[in-house]
Design a protein around this motif. Structure first.
Motif, PDB file in Angstrom:
ATOM      1  N   LEU A 187     -20.863 -34.555 -17.886  1.00 27.18           N
ATOM      2  CA  LEU A 187     -19.723 -34.351 -17.031  1.00 27.18           C
ATOM      3  C   LEU A 187     -18.999 -32.820 -17.240  1.00 27.18           C
ATOM      4  O   LEU A 187     -18.688 -32.241 -16.226  1.00 27.18           O
ATOM      5  N   LEU A 188     -18.822 -32.581 -18.581  1.00 29.29           N
ATOM      6  CA  LEU A 188     -18.499 -31.502 -18.898  1.00 29.29           C
ATOM      7  C   LEU A 188     -19.136 -30.140 -18.426  1.00 29.29           C
ATOM      8  O   LEU A 188     -18.467 -29.280 -17.615  1.00 29.29           O
ATOM      9  N   ARG A 189     -20.276 -30.340 -18.513  1.00 22.99           N
ATOM     10  CA  ARG A 189     -21.107 -29.156 -18.067  1.00 22.99           C
ATOM     11  C   ARG A 189     -21.128 -29.071 -16.456  1.00 22.99           C
ATOM     12  O   ARG A 189     -20.773 -27.983 -15.891  1.00 22.99           O
ATOM     13  N   LEU A 190     -21.080 -30.230 -15.788  1.00 30.62           N
ATOM     14  CA  LEU A 190     -21.042 -30.247 -14.301  1.00 30.62           C
ATOM     15  C   LEU A 190     -19.768 -29.714 -13.884  1.00 30.62           C
ATOM     16  O   LEU A 190     -19.550 -28.864 -12.792  1.00 30.62           O
ATOM     17  N   THR A 191     -18.684 -30.226 -14.523  1.00 30.13           N
ATOM     18  CA  THR A 191     -16.981 -29.680 -14.184  1.00 30.13           C
ATOM     19  C   THR A 191     -17.127 -28.229 -14.291  1.00 30.13           C
ATOM     20  O   THR A 191     -16.564 -27.557 -13.247  1.00 30.13           O
ATOM     21  N   ARG A 192     -17.476 -27.713 -15.382  1.00 27.09           N
ATOM     22  CA  ARG A 192     -17.335 -26.330 -15.514  1.00 27.09           C
ATOM     23  C   ARG A 192     -18.199 -25.450 -14.356  1.00 27.09           C
ATOM     24  O   ARG A 192     -17.647 -24.706 -13.973  1.00 27.09           O
ATOM     25  N   SER A 193     -19.502 -25.897 -14.131  1.00 31.98           N
ATOM     26  CA  SER A 193     -19.952 -25.014 -13.115  1.00 31.98           C
ATOM     27  C   SER A 193     -19.425 -25.309 -11.957  1.00 31.98           C
ATOM     28  O   SER A 193     -19.464 -24.171 -11.270  1.00 31.98           O
ATOM     29  N   SER A 194     -19.148 -26.367 -11.579  1.00 34.03           N
ATOM     30  CA  SER A 194     -18.670 -26.428 -10.370  1.00 34.03           C
ATOM     31  C   SER A 194     -17.252 -25.881 -10.151  1.00 34.03           C
ATOM     32  O   SER A 194     -16.903 -25.128  -9.012  1.00 34.03           O
ATOM     33  N   MET A 195     -16.413 -25.962 -11.124  1.00 32.46           N
ATOM     34  CA  MET A 195     -15.104 -25.111 -11.059  1.00 32.46           C
ATOM     35  C   MET A 195     -15.147 -23.781 -11.149  1.00 32.46           C
ATOM     36  O   MET A 195     -14.481 -22.928 -10.333  1.00 32.46           O
ATOM     37  N   LEU A 196     -16.360 -23.090 -12.037  1.00 31.38           N
ATOM     38  CA  LEU A 196     -16.496 -21.676 -11.788  1.00 31.38           C
ATOM     39  C   LEU A 196     -16.808 -21.235 -10.372  1.00 31.38           C
ATOM     40  O   LEU A 196     -16.458 -20.168 -10.020  1.00 31.38           O
ATOM     41  N   GLU A 197     -17.891 -22.297 -10.018  1.00 28.16           N
ATOM     42  CA  GLU A 197     -18.252 -21.635  -8.487  1.00 28.16           C
ATOM     43  C   GLU A 197     -17.075 -21.609  -7.485  1.00 28.16           C
ATOM     44  O   GLU A 197     -16.693 -21.015  -6.693  1.00 28.16           O
ATOM     45  N   VAL A 198     -16.196 -22.678  -7.567  1.00 32.38           N
ATOM     46  CA  VAL A 198     -14.948 -22.625  -6.760  1.00 32.38           C
ATOM     47  C   VAL A 198     -13.965 -21.522  -7.028  1.00 32.38           C
ATOM     48  O   VAL A 198     -13.652 -20.966  -6.187  1.00 32.38           O
ATOM     49  N   LEU A 199     -13.761 -21.375  -8.309  1.00 37.71           N
ATOM     50  CA  LEU A 199     -12.905 -20.411  -8.588  1.00 37.71           C
ATOM     51  C   LEU A 199     -13.126 -18.918  -8.283  1.00 37.71           C
ATOM     52  O   LEU A 199     -12.393 -17.925  -7.851  1.00 37.71           O
ATOM     53  N   ARG A 200     -14.570 -18.725  -7.928  1.00 37.91           N
ATOM     54  CA  ARG A 200     -15.068 -17.463  -7.372  1.00 37.91           C
ATOM     55  C   ARG A 200     -14.814 -17.191  -5.862  1.00 37.91           C
ATOM     56  O   ARG A 200     -15.123 -16.215  -5.348  1.00 37.91           O
ATOM     57  N   SER A 201     -14.289 -18.382  -5.265  1.00 41.41           N
ATOM     58  CA  SER A 201     -14.483 -18.259  -3.783  1.00 41.41           C
ATOM     59  C   SER A 201     -13.405 -17.616  -3.279  1.00 41.41           C
ATOM     60  O   SER A 201     -12.284 -17.269  -3.723  1.00 41.41           O
ATOM     61  N   GLU A 202     -13.365 -17.195  -2.027  1.00 41.60           N
ATOM     62  CA  GLU A 202     -12.593 -16.548  -1.136  1.00 41.60           C
ATOM     63  C   GLU A 202     -11.213 -17.226  -1.082  1.00 41.60           C
ATOM     64  O   GLU A 202     -10.070 -16.788  -1.143  1.00 41.60           O
ATOM     65  N   ILE A 204      -9.879 -19.516  -2.914  1.00 39.77           N
ATOM     66  CA  ILE A 204      -9.035 -19.322  -4.270  1.00 39.77           C
ATOM     67  C   ILE A 204      -8.354 -17.945  -4.573  1.00 39.77           C
ATOM     68  O   ILE A 204      -7.202 -17.931  -4.695  1.00 39.77           O
ATOM     69  N   LYS A 205      -8.956 -16.937  -3.948  1.00 42.55           N
ATOM     70  CA  LYS A 205      -8.414 -15.629  -3.772  1.00 42.55           C
ATOM     71  C   LYS A 205      -7.209 -15.528  -3.222  1.00 42.55           C
ATOM     72  O   LYS A 205      -6.067 -15.115  -3.455  1.00 42.55           O
ATOM     73  N   LEU A 206      -7.306 -16.172  -1.855  1.00 39.90           N
ATOM     74  CA  LEU A 206      -6.306 -15.993  -0.948  1.00 39.90           C
ATOM     75  C   LEU A 206      -5.073 -17.150  -1.281  1.00 39.90           C
ATOM     76  O   LEU A 206      -3.823 -16.818  -1.354  1.00 39.90           O
ATOM     77  N   ALA A 207      -5.399 -18.191  -2.104  1.00 41.13           N
ATOM     78  CA  ALA A 207      -4.480 -19.127  -2.823  1.00 41.13           C
ATOM     79  C   ALA A 207      -3.767 -18.198  -3.669  1.00 41.13           C
ATOM     80  O   ALA A 207      -2.398 -18.188  -3.859  1.00 41.13           O
ATOM     81  N   ARG A 208      -4.340 -17.370  -4.539  1.00 38.76           N
ATOM     82  CA  ARG A 208      -3.426 -16.611  -5.364  1.00 38.76           C
ATOM     83  C   ARG A 208      -2.837 -15.601  -4.600  1.00 38.76           C
ATOM     84  O   ARG A 208      -1.722 -15.395  -5.286  1.00 38.76           O
ATOM     85  N   LEU A 209      -3.193 -14.893  -3.568  1.00 37.51           N
ATOM     86  CA  LEU A 209      -2.611 -13.973  -2.825  1.00 37.51           C
ATOM     87  C   LEU A 209      -1.294 -14.597  -2.410  1.00 37.51           C
ATOM     88  O   LEU A 209      -0.341 -13.958  -1.957  1.00 37.51           O
ATOM     89  N   LYS A 210      -1.285 -15.936  -1.861  1.00 39.29           N
ATOM     90  CA  LYS A 210      -0.057 -16.607  -1.441  1.00 39.29           C
ATOM     91  C   LYS A 210       1.058 -16.444  -2.538  1.00 39.29           C
ATOM     92  O   LYS A 210       1.987 -17.110  -2.363  1.00 39.29           O
TER      93      LYS A 210
END
Lengths: 306, 334
Positions: A187-202, A204-210
């Motif tokens: 679960l740890l490995r999957l959560t990590r890789s899944s989160m990493l992928e999502v955190l790189r998404s546009e 998430i960038k827009l959410a930070r820009l807000k």
């Protein structure tokens, strides 16, 4: 939505059919059960009688048809060894296995998901390295070895916990940790890789820009997206822990389904093995179906496009 | 008048391979932007346009850091702000529109929720006031029947609509500056034109300043007051759109203007020879000299200084003063 469920159910039935055929043929490769059922020194005529009693002299297609009929009635046939319906045996053991599996799932969630998130958010930091080490140990240290070491430390040396059997929560701790260990790492490995992928998404960038607070970006925007693959894995993990915790249940003398399966395999108890495998198969299929429906609930794209 | 935004000597560096290698993505750029003005930031891919924008909003990737220079916005020095202070500025005074409308909305949340977030977190709006606000924002970006559409999810909308939603999110905090990083690159041409008109209208109504990052010179001609041309992390030419289109002084700007397609033109399209340089291994002297048609020996040894002309026009080129704009690159119908 209705059509979606119907289609998924049809897939499920096909899957179970293939599973039933496979397990039926595979158990018959393990040898002749009659030699184990008869007393030592029994004559060939005696063996033939036993074989006829259990219907093992019939051609394979007939035996398979009987097995399918038993599955459909829900009784799953008579166990050679216990001389009881397999379903009765199974449901006697189910609460014990459920107790162990839920405790192990809880442990795997508590360790795996938060560590995975921290690893992904603080990638390449000390926390990430701690997480990676936990994952590596979890995947490489076998649960039975961990179980034996825990028995040695906590039961034999310190005398804090009972070595085996079922009882209160003190009996549950060690088998649950030994069983949940591997799943926590996956679960740890999957959560990590899944989160990493999502955190790189546009987005998430827009959410930070807000200018959203970091917590809202990670826990709301990112985690909900990262959760989808994690949910599938968790569902399947639960079924595996429930039905196939063979080694852990044997080590800790836990009266669950895993130990029942272990006995069935040793005794060449065909109906018992077939029955447990079919139950596990049905559960995996049902859990997958539930997870798919749960996806549709989380992800509006699935809800409307299928 | 003090400018709204003043970037001076900004240097943003990426460190890789454990600090052994430094890539100067932005290497000492300066420009200013007044209220209500539009600046076009132009250049080929990888010349540092996006890094410049991310430096301003304070959202650089972890490998990058601001190595020097100042970014002054509305009298505040942004390079000295903590991440908490920057977060407050991002939601309100500075907004940014990203390139890809298909990827910049969260697929799992309704349009309402995503447009409402800035007002929810920054202005503490709730309930009916918040709903009213979201509807107004959606109406401002011309989403038809906003009260219904705000319940939809991103996948139910077209690319053009999604980019307008992103525009609504940008407007939510009532920004003074919008940074638009190639906002129309992924849209159909007709939708592009609509979107640009919308931005123009919003600018007229709200007086917001816009930095328009693009490699499309047609958009610059249509949208911008001034333009800054970037090459290899530096601004090589900066001036009013009219001046640059009528007679650019830098060979690179002229080459860019020469590579625009024009209806009815029989001349072959100009292509800049070679590749944009690798920022980790820049050529000596002027970074453009290996590709420059006008290069002289000096260009490969000495870096040209920035030279100022009338009207805030600046150029960094040894050949700039000696060489007036050549006719074949000229485009008068800006």
């Amino acid at each position: 939505m209705g059509q979606f469920i119907v289609r998924r159910t049809l897939y499920a039935i096909a899957t179970l059919f293939i599973l039933s055929l496979t397990i039926f043929l595979v158990v018959r490769l393990t040898g002749d059960p009659v030699t184990l059922l008869a007393e030592p020194g029994a004559q060939e005529e005696d063996l033939a009688v036993i074989r006829k009693d259990w219907g093992l002299d019939r051609p394979l297609p007939v035996q398979y048809a009987a097995f399918v009929k038993n599955v459909l009635t829900g009784e799953l046939g008579q166990s050679f060894n216990y001389e009881m319906p397999v379903s009765t045996l199974y449901f006697q053991r189910l609460p014990n296995s459920l107790e162990l599996a839920l405790a192990a799932t809880l442990i795997s969630f508590l360790i795996g998901i938060p560590t995975g998130i921290i690893s992904a958010v603080r990638v390449n930091s000390v926390w990430d390295h701690v997480g990676k080490t936990v994952a590596l140990l979890g995947l490489s240290v076998p649960g039975f070895w961990l179980g034996l070491v825990m028995i040695l430390i906590f039961s034999v040396w310190l005398g804090w916990l009972p070595t085996s059997g079922q009882g209160g929560w003190r009996n549950l701790i060690m088998p649950a940790v030994a069983l949940g260990w591997y799943f926590a790492a996956s679960l740890l490995r999957l959560t990590r890789s899944s989160m990493l992928e999502v955190l790189r998404s546009e987005y998430i960038k827009l959410a930070r820009l807000k200018g959203l607070p970091a917590f809202a970006v990670i826990a709301v925007h990112a985690f909900k997206n990262a959760l989808i693959p994690v949910l599938t894995l968790a569902g399947i993990n639960l079924v595996i822990m429930l039905n196939a915790a063979v080694i852990i249940e044997v080590i800790f003398a836990w009266p669950g389904i895993g130990r029942l399966l272990y006995e069935g395999i040793f005794q060449r108890d065909f109906p018992l093995v077939q029955g447990i495998v079919m139950e596990a198969g049905v559960m995996i299929v049902v859990i997958n179906l539930l997870v798919d429906i749960l996806y549709a609930y989380i992800d509006p794209r699935i809800r409307l496009t299928r | 008048m003090t400018p709204l935004l003043e970037v001076s000597g900004l240097r943003t560096h990426f460190t890789s391979f454990g600090g052994t290698r430094i890539v100067k993505a932005v290497d000492g750029i300066s420009f200013t932007l007044n209220e209500g003005e539009t600046l076009g930031l132009i250049g080929e891919s990888g010349c540092g346009k996006t890094t410049t924008c991310l430096s301003i909003v304070g959202l650089l990737p972890t490998a990058a850091r601001i190595a020097g220079g100042r970014i002054t916005f509305g009298g505040q020095e942004l390079t000295e702000k903590t991440s908490r202070e920057m977060r407050r500025i991002r939601g309100r005074s500075i907004a940014m529109i990203l390139q890809d409308p298909m990827a910049s909305l969260n697929p799992l949340f309704s349009i309402y929720r995503q447009v409402a977030e800035p007002a929810y977190y920054h202005q503490a709006m709730r309930g009916r006031t918040l709903r009213r606000r979201v509807q107004d924002l959606l109406a401002a970006v011309r989403i038809p029947s906003p009260a219904q559409r705000m319940r939809d999810y991103p996948h139910q909308m077209s690319g053009g609509m999604r980019q307008r939603i992103v525009g609504a999110i940008a407007l939510a905090g009532g920004p003074k500056l919008i940074i638009a990083d190639e906002p129309t690159t992924n849209l159909d041409v007709t939708i592009q034109a609509q979107y640009l008109d919308l931005l123009k209208d919003i600018q007229r109504d709200t007086g917001v300043a816009i930095i328009f990052v693009t490699h499309n010179l047609g958009i610059v001609a249509r949208m911008c007051d001034r333009m800054a041309v970037m090459y290899a992390g530096k601004i090589v030419e900066h001036g009013s759109v009219r001046n640059l289109f009528n007679g650019a002084r830098h060979p690179y700007t002229r080459a860019l203007l020469g590579s625009i397609t024009r209806l009815g033109s029989k001349e072959p399209l100009y292509a800049i020879p070679g590749q944009p340089p690798n920022l980790a291994r820049l050529p000596s002297g002027c970074a453009f000299h290996p590709r420059c048609p006008d290069a002289v020996p000096r260009c490969s040894t000495e870096e040209p200084p920035e030279e100022g002309f009338d009207d805030g026009w600046t150029v960094s080129c040894w050949r700039a003063a000696a060489e007036p704009a050549r006719k074949e690159y000229d485009r008068t119908s800006a």
